[in-house]
Design an enzyme around this catalytic site. Sequence first.
Site, PDB file in Angstrom:
ATOM      1  N   GLY A  57       0.848  -1.181   0.000  1.00 14.35           N
ATOM      2  CA  GLY A  57       0.000   0.000   0.000  1.00 14.35           C
ATOM      3  C   GLY A  57       0.881   1.227   0.000  1.00 14.35           C
ATOM      4  CE1 TYR A 127      -8.856 -12.610  -5.433  1.00 17.52           C
ATOM      5  CE2 TYR A 127      -6.477 -12.437  -5.159  1.00 17.52           C
ATOM      6  CZ  TYR A 127      -7.583 -13.045  -5.726  1.00 17.52           C
ATOM      7  OH  TYR A 127      -7.405 -14.090  -6.603  1.00 17.52           O
ATOM      8  CG  ASN A 188       1.927   5.443  -6.656  1.00 20.02           C
ATOM      9  OD1 ASN A 188       2.825   5.199  -7.461  1.00 20.02           O
ATOM     10  ND2 ASN A 188       2.023   5.145  -5.383  1.00 20.02           N
ATOM     11  CG  LEU A 248      13.767  11.047 -14.236  1.00 19.35           C
ATOM     12  CD1 LEU A 248      15.046  11.766 -14.643  1.00 19.35           C
ATOM     13  CD2 LEU A 248      12.643  11.345 -15.217  1.00 19.35           C
ATOM     14  N   GLY A 249      12.817   6.503 -12.574  1.00 14.56           N
ATOM     15  CA  GLY A 249      13.142   5.084 -12.483  1.00 14.56           C
ATOM     16  C   GLY A 249      14.635   4.868 -12.470  1.00 14.56           C
ATOM     17  N   GLY A 252      17.088   7.948 -12.180  1.00 11.57           N
ATOM     18  CA  GLY A 252      17.208   8.818 -11.016  1.00 11.57           C
ATOM     19  C   GLY A 252      15.982   9.694 -10.846  1.00 11.57           C
ATOM     20  CG  ASP A 279       5.086   3.723  -2.634  1.00 13.98           C
ATOM     21  OD1 ASP A 279       4.605   4.557  -3.428  1.00 13.98           O
ATOM     22  OD2 ASP A 279       4.717   2.533  -2.592  1.00 13.98           O
TER      23      ASP A 279
END
Length: 334
Positions: A57, A127, A188, A248-249, A252, A279
């Site tokens: 979460g 779920y 997100n 930017l994954g 960076g 997160d």
Amino acid sequence: MKSTAKKYPNSHKVLTSNMEQHAQPYILALGEPLMELSALEQGCLSSVNQFLTGFGGDASNFAVAAGRSGGNVGMLTTLGDDQFGDAFMTMWQREGVDTSHVRRDPQAPTGLYLIARAPGRHDFTYYRRGSAASRMAPDNLPEEAIRKAGLLHVTGVTQGISSGACDTAFQAMRMAREAGVTISYDPNFRPALWPLSRARAIIHESIALADLVFPSMEEASLMLGVTDPELALQQYLDMGSAVVVLKLGPGGALIGNGENRIHIDPIEVEAVDASGAGDTLAGAFAAAYLEGRPLEWCGRFAVAAAGLSTLGLGCVGPIPDRETIYGHMQGSSE
């Protein structure tokens, strides 16, 4: 790519001293916790025999990351009155996350997701329909706690799980804005939760309310139709946010405000599982930002935290504490 982080001698001592002299501003994270079952072997769920139990979460991941980074953090959510809810309460209390604003719903369950692994990718099965968190309502918000917080964190996932949760998120942001509380927002975007057109409208309205936002470049491509990070960052700033941290994954992060643009290189790691890395970046950045650190320092701290969080399985377990992050920041520049 090698990190270009600077060395910050005695940074841990400075933070510890500040924490001893002044109470840290209260960070309140609003969102949906989800129990995590992560496959320990590759294959579809029907063929997997072993799972690692964990916690997920995005708001909860953010809260743990901010707490381990030195922040004073509380959760604002609803859990089922079940054993998964009990597990979250135990975990948060162990992490020092305030649970005084967590409600328990005896009529709805705590949400759950499973992760199946294949070469180069993870497949998620959720779920969560009818979960306790999806039944959050504006009338149940702790207005006094929100108005006294230093920072309120909200995510697009929370807004996407139900109309009631979406209304709750907007009401919390309005309360915070009226009280001058810093609002942190992570879009997100999850396509399975809601249509792109509705998500775009709600996310952009939320960004306009927020002071600090954490979009990803992938989201910018979908929401804005742009592929240039500089252009995406400027468009987000034009919506009204004071600070944008564009994730930017593996590239960076690009950070900007009205005056500066700062690119933070990623750290060099052999990633095992990137679940929750975004997160972690947001939580670490928010904690450092509330301490009054310079944007570049916040960015290097947060990107290091995110990279280190990929070294183990699951969202919460691998999140590093501040000593580990500082150690990397110092060691990588020696």
